[in-house]
Scaffold this active site. Structure first.
Site, PDB file in Angstrom:
ATOM      1  N   TYR A 176     -10.381  39.526 -92.679  1.00 20.49           N
ATOM      2  CA  TYR A 176     -11.262  40.683 -92.474  1.00 20.49           C
ATOM      3  C   TYR A 176     -11.752  41.209 -93.814  1.00 20.49           C
ATOM      4  CZ  TYR A 176      -7.395  43.784 -93.889  1.00 20.49           C
ATOM      5  OH  TYR A 176      -6.402  44.416 -94.599  1.00 20.49           O
ATOM      6  N   CYS A 177     -12.883  41.935 -93.764  1.00 19.88           N
ATOM      7  CA  CYS A 177     -13.434  42.595 -94.950  1.00 19.88           C
ATOM      8  C   CYS A 177     -14.183  43.844 -94.477  1.00 19.88           C
ATOM      9  CB  CYS A 177     -14.331  41.648 -95.745  1.00 19.88           C
ATOM     10  SG  CYS A 177     -15.686  40.942 -94.786  1.00 19.88           S
ATOM     11  N   THR A 178     -14.908  44.502 -95.362  1.00 21.25           N
ATOM     12  CA  THR A 178     -15.514  45.794 -95.042  1.00 21.25           C
ATOM     13  C   THR A 178     -16.512  45.715 -93.890  1.00 21.25           C
ATOM     14  OG1 THR A 178     -15.276  46.413 -97.368  1.00 21.25           O
ATOM     15  CG2 THR A 178     -16.720  47.784 -96.015  1.00 21.25           C
TER      16      THR A 178
END
Length: 320
Positions: A176-178
């Protein structure tokens, strides 16, 4: 709140990024928008702020272009502009992974997990949750149980994976990331590296936090954002502070840049300790001749030396 912040990206072909960037900058400025947009032959990656009316115009303008017709915008309410200026810059990549053999997410990428599917993955003992962001982003907030890669730049992530392959082999991997853009490319790279069962949180943390079912559950702390807000809330169910103050280790969510212009490291610091330690991350940075905190606050040489003495009581980690 009359202002909004938009976060968006799209992997799509832009034949002439330089011309596109110049024209796009003019359009943004004419509509009073501020922010940062990267453009390359592989697509667009942007975040900008403006009034509801001006951001609506921008969304409509982008959706009228067939290249961006289905582009998703993540929208936050804001009390004013989140940026000081407007930049649209042509780049080689819209997200810098710097691979020898680049990955096209339109061809190779990990399986998309909806927020509810990702929540289930968080509860699954056989799944490894991998944070694809930088260490300072992780330290402010992250999903419970996620692995923290020891990196300060996204382009260092592939090397970290190769060095820590044993943590991931034979596991289901969900990253996951922003907002999702880093994971599109990174999960594709993981697939190319031979990892099986690779997934990604579709729309990133920003989407997960607004989902009516998940409500940001299992997120601890705040989400780091690359604008003047610095951080935003994610978990609507329970609020926790996991950031630790650089000097005394107390709970803290206040990021500053080290006052040494040659360092610029981001550190979590209370207002009291920023004042006490001259806005610096260490003794060496505090005594730097171009200390920005000293200049900004017109601190005399005598007072400067007095505050440098405060470092005598600081734990070893802040003397580096």
């Amino acid at each position: 709140m009359d202002y909004r912040v938009l976060l968006y990206y799209k992997y799509t072909t832009i034949d002439d990024p330089e011309t596109f960037a110049a024209e796009h900058l003019e359009f943004c400025k004419s509509n009073n928008l501020k922010g940062r947009i990267l453009v390359s032959t592989e697509g667009i990656n942007g975040t900008l702020s403006g009034t509801k009316e001006d951001t609506d115009k921008y969304i409509e303008h982008m959706h009228s272009d067939e290249r961006f017709a289905d582009m998703t915008f993540k929208i936050d309410e804001a009390e004013g502009h989140a940026f000081k200026k407007m930049h649209v810059r042509p780049r080689n990549e819209i997200v810098a992974l710097g691979l020898e053999d680049d990955v096209d997410p339109r061809v190779t990428t990990g399986k998309y997990y909806s927020p509810s599917e990702f929540k289930e993955a968080l509860e699954d003992e056989d799944t490894v949750i991998l944070d694809a962001r930088n260490d300072y982003e992780f330290d402010l907030g992250h999903f419970r149980g996620a692995i923290r890669p020891d990196i300060t730049r996204f382009r260092d992530l592939p090397d970290w994976i190769r060095e820590n392959k044993d943590q991931l082999d034979g596991k289901n991997i969900v990253t996951y990331c922003t907002g999702g853009i880093r994971c599109e490319k990174f999960s594709g790279w993981l697939v190319k590296e031979g990892f099986e069962n690779v997934g990604q949180l579709h729309g990133g943390i920003a989407t997960y936090g607004k989902d009516p079912e998940t409500k940001g559950q299992y997120w601890d702390g705040k989400m780091y954002v690359f604008d003047e807000r610095i951080s935003v809330d994610v978990n609507q169910v329970e609020k926790t502070v996991i950031g630790k103050e650089h000097f005394d280790g107390t709970p803290c969510e206040r990021y500053i840049n080290c006052s040494n212009p040659e360092c610029n490291k981001q550190i979590l610091v209370s207002e009291e300790n920023e004042d006490k330690y001259l806005g610096a991350c260490s003794y060496d940075c505090a005594k730097h001749e171009r200390n920005r905190y000293v200049a900004k606050n017109n601190i005399s040489d005598e007072e400067w030396n007095r505050r440098l003495e405060n470092f005598k009581d600081v734990p070893e980690h802040a003397h580096a």
